[in-house]
Design a protein around this motif. Structure first.
Motif, PDB file in Angstrom:
ATOM      1  N   UNK A  25       0.823  -1.216   0.000  1.00  0.00           N
ATOM      2  CA  UNK A  25       0.000   0.000   0.000  1.00  0.00           C
ATOM      3  C   UNK A  25       0.856   1.266   0.000  1.00  0.00           C
ATOM      4  N   UNK A  26       2.182   1.113   0.188  1.00  0.00           N
ATOM      5  CA  UNK A  26       3.125   2.236   0.251  1.00  0.00           C
ATOM      6  C   UNK A  26       2.842   3.166   1.434  1.00  0.00           C
ATOM      7  N   UNK A  27       2.340   2.568   2.521  1.00  0.00           N
ATOM      8  CA  UNK A  27       2.138   3.320   3.755  1.00  0.00           C
ATOM      9  C   UNK A  27       3.423   3.321   4.585  1.00  0.00           C
ATOM     10  N   UNK A  28       3.521   4.213   5.572  1.00  0.00           N
ATOM     11  CA  UNK A  28       4.734   4.314   6.385  1.00  0.00           C
ATOM     12  C   UNK A  28       4.963   3.090   7.282  1.00  0.00           C
ATOM     13  N   UNK A  29       6.234   2.696   7.388  1.00  0.00           N
ATOM     14  CA  UNK A  29       6.615   1.586   8.262  1.00  0.00           C
ATOM     15  C   UNK A  29       8.030   1.807   8.766  1.00  0.00           C
ATOM     16  N   UNK A  30       8.255   1.403  10.009  1.00  0.00           N
ATOM     17  CA  UNK A  30       9.583   1.455  10.617  1.00  0.00           C
ATOM     18  C   UNK A  30       9.829   0.122  11.316  1.00  0.00           C
ATOM     19  N   UNK A  31      10.976  -0.503  11.028  1.00  0.00           N
ATOM     20  CA  UNK A  31      11.360  -1.746  11.680  1.00  0.00           C
ATOM     21  C   UNK A  31      12.601  -1.540  12.522  1.00  0.00           C
ATOM     22  N   UNK A  32      12.593  -2.071  13.749  1.00  0.00           N
ATOM     23  CA  UNK A  32      13.677  -1.883  14.705  1.00  0.00           C
ATOM     24  C   UNK A  32      14.295  -3.231  15.054  1.00  0.00           C
ATOM     25  N   UNK A  33      15.565  -3.416  14.706  1.00  0.00           N
ATOM     26  CA  UNK A  33      16.316  -4.643  14.965  1.00  0.00           C
ATOM     27  C   UNK A  33      15.623  -5.837  14.297  1.00  0.00           C
ATOM     28  N   UNK A  34      15.003  -6.736  15.033  1.00  0.00           N
ATOM     29  CA  UNK A  34      14.249  -7.819  14.402  1.00  0.00           C
ATOM     30  C   UNK A  34      13.229  -7.255  13.427  1.00  0.00           C
ATOM     31  N   UNK A  35      12.635  -6.106  13.755  1.00  0.00           N
ATOM     32  CA  UNK A  35      11.659  -5.494  12.860  1.00  0.00           C
ATOM     33  C   UNK A  35      12.253  -5.118  11.519  1.00  0.00           C
ATOM     34  N   UNK A  36      13.477  -4.563  11.535  1.00  0.00           N
ATOM     35  CA  UNK A  36      14.155  -4.260  10.284  1.00  0.00           C
ATOM     36  C   UNK A  36      14.483  -5.519   9.504  1.00  0.00           C
ATOM     37  N   UNK A  37      14.845  -6.583  10.225  1.00  0.00           N
ATOM     38  CA  UNK A  37      15.114  -7.865   9.579  1.00  0.00           C
ATOM     39  C   UNK A  37      13.834  -8.448   8.971  1.00  0.00           C
ATOM     40  N   UNK A  38      12.717  -8.298   9.662  1.00  0.00           N
ATOM     41  CA  UNK A  38      11.454  -8.839   9.160  1.00  0.00           C
ATOM     42  C   UNK A  38      11.008  -8.144   7.879  1.00  0.00           C
ATOM     43  N   UNK A  39      11.128  -6.818   7.834  1.00  0.00           N
ATOM     44  CA  UNK A  39      10.767  -6.106   6.603  1.00  0.00           C
ATOM     45  C   UNK A  39      11.655  -6.571   5.457  1.00  0.00           C
TER      46      UNK A  39
END
Length: 242
Positions: A90-104
């Motif tokens: 959808x091109x909406x905003x997202x931020x991944x932190x540590x595992x979150x960045x790895x998941x994205x």
């Protein structure tokens, strides 16, 4: 105009929303969460049990002790990654932190693997990109909190924004709306103490570039401020707030 609807994915009980909670609440944001850690390990999570992507204006994906590759032991990881792909489309905003960045990164087809060096504690990172238009700006050099054994490859179409000697991929940007961090800009004294307690109990880091846990317990308030401010700026960037 409706309030900003922020949803975050939380993977372990001790790794919650961190420093940006107050910043988002000051914006009037409505904040909700999916607590994957509360699910039974054999839970067959249905993707429809997660929020509809239309109901989320900003997705925050927090850290965790598991690997993104460990779908056998954490079967909800596969559903989470499917939902992330659906949301990012959808091109909406997202931020991944540590595992979150790895998941994205992994949801978009990038590899996540063991980093040559486990990083734990306050380390320096360097900016990878020159100052360019439409690129999230970070200082030339800054001190951040690290707590990871694995790392992501940069997803196709993304650009690397930060690096250091121990881990070449520290921060990436996709388009103008997605940022993936390898480090923990959201860290607070409370969450750091939870990390330290967990490490003292489980001894996960055995090949680490690290500071002593006792040293980390005596971190000063100013140690947290640069990362916390960077995360606030990251939120403004993906939300396109001038």
């Amino acid at each position: 105009m409706r309030n900003l609807k922020v949803h975050y994915f939380q993977h372990i009980a001790g790794e919650g929303f961190g420093s940006c909670y107050a910043y988002l609440k000051a914006m009037g944001a409505e904040i909700t969460a999916t607590e994957f850690f509360a699910l039974p390990l054999d839970s067959q999570l249905d993707i429809d049990a997660l929020p509809h992507v239309d109901e989320v204006d900003l997705l925050m994906i927090m850290g965790g002790e598991m690997s993104v590759n460990d779908e056998a032991n954490y079967p909800w990881l596969k559903i989470e990654k499917r939902w992330i792909r659906r949301y990012l489309a959808t091109e909406k905003p997202a931020i991944g932190l540590c595992l979150g960045g790895q998941l994205i990164a992994n949801a978009l087809g990038a590899n996540v693997s063991r980093n040559p060096i486990q990083e734990i504690g306050w380390t320096l990172i360097n900016r990878s990109q020159p100052v360019l238009e439409n690129v999230f700006q970070i200082p030339d050099r800054m001190k951040v909190m690290q707590w990871h054994s694995e790392t992501f490859d940069i997803p196709k179409g993304a650009i690397r924004l930060a690096e250091n000697h121990a881990c070449v991929n520290q921060l990436y940007q996709i388009g103008k709306n997605v940022l993936g961090f390898q480090f923990h800009p959201e860290i607070t004294p409370h969450s750091l103490n939870i990390f330290i307690d967990h490490e003292e109990e489980n001894r996960v880091f055995n090949n680490a570039s690290l500071q002593s846990l006792n040293t980390l317990r005596h971190s000063q308030q100013q140690d947290y401020q640069m990362g916390n401010m960077l995360l606030n700026h990251a939120i403004d960037f993906v939300l396109k707030i001038e």
